[in-house]
Write a protein that holds these residues in place. Structure first.
Motif, PDB file in Angstrom:
ATOM      1  N   GLY A   8      16.347  32.194  50.422  1.00  0.00           N
ATOM      2  CA  GLY A   8      16.397  31.451  51.681  1.00  0.00           C
ATOM      3  C   GLY A   8      16.107  32.299  52.897  1.00  0.00           C
ATOM      4  O   GLY A   8      16.034  31.777  54.016  1.00  0.00           O
ATOM      5  N   LEU A   9      15.908  33.608  52.712  1.00  0.00           N
ATOM      6  CA  LEU A   9      15.622  34.503  53.851  1.00  0.00           C
ATOM      7  C   LEU A   9      14.156  34.384  54.228  1.00  0.00           C
ATOM      8  O   LEU A   9      13.357  35.301  54.041  1.00  0.00           O
ATOM      9  N   GLU A  10      13.797  33.283  54.824  1.00  0.00           N
ATOM     10  CA  GLU A  10      12.391  32.940  55.001  1.00  0.00           C
ATOM     11  C   GLU A  10      11.658  33.809  56.010  1.00  0.00           C
ATOM     12  O   GLU A  10      10.427  33.810  56.041  1.00  0.00           O
ATOM     13  N   SER A  11      12.371  34.591  56.832  1.00  0.00           N
ATOM     14  CA  SER A  11      11.727  35.482  57.804  1.00  0.00           C
ATOM     15  C   SER A  11      11.746  36.942  57.381  1.00  0.00           C
ATOM     16  O   SER A  11      11.211  37.800  58.089  1.00  0.00           O
ATOM     17  N   VAL A  12      12.354  37.242  56.224  1.00  0.00           N
ATOM     18  CA  VAL A  12      12.615  38.636  55.868  1.00  0.00           C
ATOM     19  C   VAL A  12      11.323  39.391  55.551  1.00  0.00           C
ATOM     20  O   VAL A  12      10.415  38.872  54.907  1.00  0.00           O
ATOM     21  N   VAL A  13      11.249  40.622  56.041  1.00  0.00           N
ATOM     22  CA  VAL A  13      10.114  41.519  55.808  1.00  0.00           C
ATOM     23  C   VAL A  13      10.514  42.656  54.878  1.00  0.00           C
ATOM     24  O   VAL A  13       9.721  43.119  54.067  1.00  0.00           O
ATOM     25  N   GLN A  14      11.774  43.090  54.971  1.00  0.00           N
ATOM     26  CA  GLN A  14      12.219  44.252  54.202  1.00  0.00           C
ATOM     27  C   GLN A  14      13.607  43.999  53.634  1.00  0.00           C
ATOM     28  O   GLN A  14      14.517  43.588  54.359  1.00  0.00           O
ATOM     29  N   ILE A  15      13.765  44.236  52.317  1.00  0.00           N
ATOM     30  CA  ILE A  15      15.057  44.116  51.642  1.00  0.00           C
ATOM     31  C   ILE A  15      15.338  45.420  50.911  1.00  0.00           C
ATOM     32  O   ILE A  15      14.560  45.849  50.062  1.00  0.00           O
ATOM     33  N   GLU A  16      16.453  46.056  51.251  1.00  0.00           N
ATOM     34  CA  GLU A  16      16.861  47.325  50.642  1.00  0.00           C
ATOM     35  C   GLU A  16      18.194  47.120  49.915  1.00  0.00           C
ATOM     36  O   GLU A  16      19.236  46.925  50.546  1.00  0.00           O
ATOM     37  N   LEU A  17      18.138  47.177  48.587  1.00  0.00           N
ATOM     38  CA  LEU A  17      19.328  46.997  47.755  1.00  0.00           C
ATOM     39  C   LEU A  17      19.598  48.213  46.875  1.00  0.00           C
ATOM     40  O   LEU A  17      20.475  48.175  46.012  1.00  0.00           O
ATOM     41  N   PHE A  18      18.868  49.285  47.050  1.00  0.00           N
ATOM     42  CA  PHE A  18      18.883  50.389  46.096  1.00  0.00           C
ATOM     43  C   PHE A  18      20.206  51.146  46.079  1.00  0.00           C
ATOM     44  O   PHE A  18      20.983  51.130  47.028  1.00  0.00           O
ATOM     45  N   ASN A  19      20.436  51.804  44.936  1.00  0.00           N
ATOM     46  CA  ASN A  19      21.614  52.646  44.707  1.00  0.00           C
ATOM     47  C   ASN A  19      22.914  51.865  44.852  1.00  0.00           C
ATOM     48  O   ASN A  19      23.785  52.197  45.639  1.00  0.00           O
ATOM     49  N   SER A  52      25.305  48.950  41.999  1.00  0.00           N
ATOM     50  CA  SER A  52      25.532  48.665  40.583  1.00  0.00           C
ATOM     51  C   SER A  52      25.253  47.193  40.305  1.00  0.00           C
ATOM     52  O   SER A  52      25.953  46.539  39.531  1.00  0.00           O
ATOM     53  N   LEU A  53      24.228  46.671  40.939  1.00  0.00           N
ATOM     54  CA  LEU A  53      23.869  45.269  40.771  1.00  0.00           C
ATOM     55  C   LEU A  53      23.320  45.024  39.370  1.00  0.00           C
ATOM     56  O   LEU A  53      22.549  45.833  38.844  1.00  0.00           O
ATOM     57  N   GLY A  54      23.707  43.919  38.773  1.00  0.00           N
ATOM     58  CA  GLY A  54      23.245  43.583  37.433  1.00  0.00           C
ATOM     59  C   GLY A  54      22.548  42.239  37.425  1.00  0.00           C
ATOM     60  O   GLY A  54      22.183  41.687  38.457  1.00  0.00           O
ATOM     61  N   GLY A  55      22.358  41.715  36.210  1.00  0.00           N
ATOM     62  CA  GLY A  55      21.676  40.436  36.088  1.00  0.00           C
ATOM     63  C   GLY A  55      20.182  40.573  36.288  1.00  0.00           C
ATOM     64  O   GLY A  55      19.632  41.671  36.343  1.00  0.00           O
ATOM     65  N   THR A  56      19.523  39.460  36.420  1.00  0.00           N
ATOM     66  CA  THR A  56      18.069  39.444  36.569  1.00  0.00           C
ATOM     67  C   THR A  56      17.686  39.305  38.032  1.00  0.00           C
ATOM     68  O   THR A  56      18.489  38.891  38.871  1.00  0.00           O
ATOM     69  N   LEU A  57      16.451  39.656  38.311  1.00  0.00           N
ATOM     70  CA  LEU A  57      15.918  39.417  39.648  1.00  0.00           C
ATOM     71  C   LEU A  57      15.805  37.910  39.866  1.00  0.00           C
ATOM     72  O   LEU A  57      15.396  37.178  38.962  1.00  0.00           O
ATOM     73  N   PRO A  58      16.158  37.418  41.062  1.00  0.00           N
ATOM     74  CA  PRO A  58      16.140  35.971  41.291  1.00  0.00           C
ATOM     75  C   PRO A  58      14.730  35.390  41.154  1.00  0.00           C
ATOM     76  O   PRO A  58      13.739  36.028  41.515  1.00  0.00           O
ATOM     77  N   THR A  59      14.668  34.187  40.634  1.00  0.00           N
ATOM     78  CA  THR A  59      13.400  33.459  40.648  1.00  0.00           C
ATOM     79  C   THR A  59      13.245  32.776  42.004  1.00  0.00           C
ATOM     80  O   THR A  59      14.212  32.598  42.743  1.00  0.00           O
ATOM     81  N   GLY A  60      12.048  32.423  42.322  1.00  0.00           N
ATOM     82  CA  GLY A  60      11.792  31.745  43.588  1.00  0.00           C
ATOM     83  C   GLY A  60      11.591  32.676  44.754  1.00  0.00           C
ATOM     84  O   GLY A  60      11.489  32.234  45.908  1.00  0.00           O
ATOM     85  N   MET A  61      11.514  34.002  44.507  1.00  0.00           N
ATOM     86  CA  MET A  61      11.313  34.929  45.614  1.00  0.00           C
ATOM     87  C   MET A  61       9.914  34.844  46.190  1.00  0.00           C
ATOM     88  O   MET A  61       9.628  35.408  47.244  1.00  0.00           O
ATOM     89  N   GLY A  62       9.031  34.127  45.512  1.00  0.00           N
ATOM     90  CA  GLY A  62       7.702  33.892  46.073  1.00  0.00           C
ATOM     91  C   GLY A  62       7.742  33.084  47.346  1.00  0.00           C
ATOM     92  O   GLY A  62       6.752  33.034  48.091  1.00  0.00           O
ATOM     93  N   LYS A  63       8.895  32.462  47.629  1.00  0.00           N
ATOM     94  CA  LYS A  63       9.047  31.721  48.884  1.00  0.00           C
ATOM     95  C   LYS A  63       9.180  32.645  50.090  1.00  0.00           C
ATOM     96  O   LYS A  63       9.054  32.195  51.234  1.00  0.00           O
ATOM     97  N   LEU A  64       9.448  33.918  49.825  1.00  0.00           N
ATOM     98  CA  LEU A  64       9.621  34.878  50.928  1.00  0.00           C
ATOM     99  C   LEU A  64       8.256  35.364  51.383  1.00  0.00           C
ATOM    100  O   LEU A  64       7.852  36.510  51.156  1.00  0.00           O
ATOM    101  N   ALA A  65       7.541  34.502  52.071  1.00  0.00           N
ATOM    102  CA  ALA A  65       6.128  34.740  52.372  1.00  0.00           C
ATOM    103  C   ALA A  65       5.894  35.962  53.244  1.00  0.00           C
ATOM    104  O   ALA A  65       4.796  36.526  53.236  1.00  0.00           O
ATOM    105  N   LYS A  66       6.910  36.405  53.998  1.00  0.00           N
ATOM    106  CA  LYS A  66       6.737  37.537  54.908  1.00  0.00           C
ATOM    107  C   LYS A  66       7.216  38.853  54.307  1.00  0.00           C
ATOM    108  O   LYS A  66       7.094  39.904  54.952  1.00  0.00           O
ATOM    109  N   LEU A  67       7.754  38.816  53.093  1.00  0.00           N
ATOM    110  CA  LEU A  67       8.309  40.024  52.482  1.00  0.00           C
ATOM    111  C   LEU A  67       7.218  41.051  52.205  1.00  0.00           C
ATOM    112  O   LEU A  67       6.210  40.746  51.581  1.00  0.00           O
TER     113      LEU A  67
END
Length: 425
Positions: A252-263, A265-280
């Motif tokens: 839902g972060l439709e304006s986001v350009v940069q996402i930093e989640l590194f380092n 202990s996040l698990g699970g799979t990468l979310p589907t639907g991230m193609g909606k983040l057109a500005k990423l």
């Protein structure tokens, strides 16, 4: 009518006397040490302070005091708050020390911009700061403030930027910050907060454009409310102890350009639907515990940088990543990726760094891996790659580092590769 002789003698003095605002500034100067004479042109014989270094006036009244990087030291000059039309104070990059009491800024009712970053201020944050009715910008980064973020900081009426970066704040992040509906920038990074979660109330900050929470001792999961931040451009929650999965609401972060989640202990799979983040343009979830595959729709975005290294990702690298016209960095090393390297990788993208080391990739190197003429690092260590090395690799003059060991390449090494500074075919 003749004027008295005494008045005639005093007229030149009256005509050239310094304004009251100038006198306040002179008193401020007296509280500061100025070893390099940065305030040497603050002349008490001037009629107005409007031409002094760092002083800006509007209709002969001081509206800004900007003493940035002047090597000044001493306590905060509270007398500046007697300037009735003052809208900006910047003492950034000096040696302002001691603490800020709750009365230090009382009277600064016109103040909109307060920058005390990169100084030596100590003690607790002043609780009364939020009572200043016009304040929009506060930067206290790079000091030694300790203790908590006061609950009163949830009461700023017009605040747009609040930066407390790189201090010694050591309580948990207060949920009252979620009350700041006007906030556009929140930077709390690099503080030794007590371990605690990202407050779900952060999702109420619907005007927020930048949220920086790196190295804040955050634990727990990323709250799904984060997806409410429709105007967010930059999200950084790296270098924490976050667990759980990346919430699907992040799409839902439709304006986001940069996402930093590194380092984390996040698990699970990468979310589907991230193609909606057109500005990423930049996505970094490296050094976590992610599993599953790399989503095709994520790779279909015009990314500039994709970092997913040191996870447990499986499956192929989506061919779509090779179509990005902006991709300069692709780091997927230390996963369990299989299949071939996308056949067109390097043909369209201006790749600078490609690191796919320590995976289970097979097949041949794409023939135009250096097609853009910008590749500097090619790291493919410990895979099952085979076949001949592309002849164009030897003509890739931008390369400074090549590591291809622990593969099954055949044939000769193209001329030019051995002469590279850090080559290990």
């Amino acid at each position: 009518m003749e004027l008295p002789l005494l008045l005639l003698l005093l007229l030149p003095i009256i005509a050239h006397s310094l304004t009251q605002e100038g006198l306040y500034l002179q008193q401020a100067k007296q509280t500061l040490e100025d070893p390099y004479g940065s305030l040497s042109n603050w002349n008490p014989r001037d009629q107005t302070p409007c031409n002094w270094s760092g002083i800006t006036c509007t209709t002969n009244s001081v509206t800004s005091v900007d003493l940035t990087d002047m090597n000044l030291s001493g306590p905060f000059p509270s007398i500046l708050c007697r300037l009735p039309n003052l809208t900006r104070i910047s003492l950034s990059s000096n040696y302002i020390n001691s603490s800020l009491s709750d009365t230090s800024l009382s009277g600064c009712d016109s103040l909109r911009n307060l920058d005390l970053s990169l100084n030596s201020l100590i003690g607790p944050l002043p609780k009364s700061l939020s009572s200043l009715p016009s304040l929009r910008y506060v930067d206290f980064s790079g000091n030694n403030f300790t203790g908590e973020i006061p609950d009163s900081y949830g009461l700023f009426p017009k605040i747009e930027t609040l930066s407390l970066l790189n201090n010694l704040l050591n309580h948990t992040i207060s949920p009252v910050l979620g009350n700041l509906s006007t906030l556009k920038v929140l930077n709390l990074s690099y503080n030794p907060f007590s371990p605690g979660p990202i407050p779900p109330s952060i999702g109420n900050l619907t005007n927020l454009e930048r949220l920086w929470l790196s190295r804040c001792n955050l634990v727990g999961s990323i709250p799904p409310e984060i997806g409410n931040l429709k105007r967010l451009i930059n999200l950084d929650v790296s270098n924490n102890g976050l667990t759980g999965s990346i919430p699907d609401s992040m799409r839902g972060l439709e304006s986001v350009v940069q996402i930093e989640l590194f380092n984390n202990s996040l698990g699970g799979t990468l979310p589907t639907g991230m193609g909606k983040l057109a500005k990423l343009r930049r996505f970094d979830a490296s050094m976590n515990r992610l599993v599953g595959g790399i989503p095709e729709d994520l790779c279909g975005l015009p990314l500039e940088s994709l970092n997913l290294y040191t996870n447990n990702l499986e499956g192929p690298i989506p061919e779509a990543i090779a179509e990005s016209p902006n991709l300069y960095e692709l780091k997927l090393f230390e996963n369990r990726l299989t299949g071939k390297i996308p056949s067109k990788l390097g043909k369209v993208s201006p790749l600078v760094t490609l690191d796919l080391s320590v995976n289970q990739l097979s097949g041949e190197l794409p023939p135009e891996i250096c097609g853009g003429g910008s590749l500097q690092e090619l790291l493919l260590i410990q895979n099952s790659l085979s076949g001949p090395l592309p002849e164009g690799l030897g003509r890739c003059r931008t390369l400074t580092r090549v590591r291809l060991v622990h593969n099954s390449f055949s044939g000769s090494v193209p001329d030019g590769v051995w002469g590279l500074p850090q080559s290990s075919p």
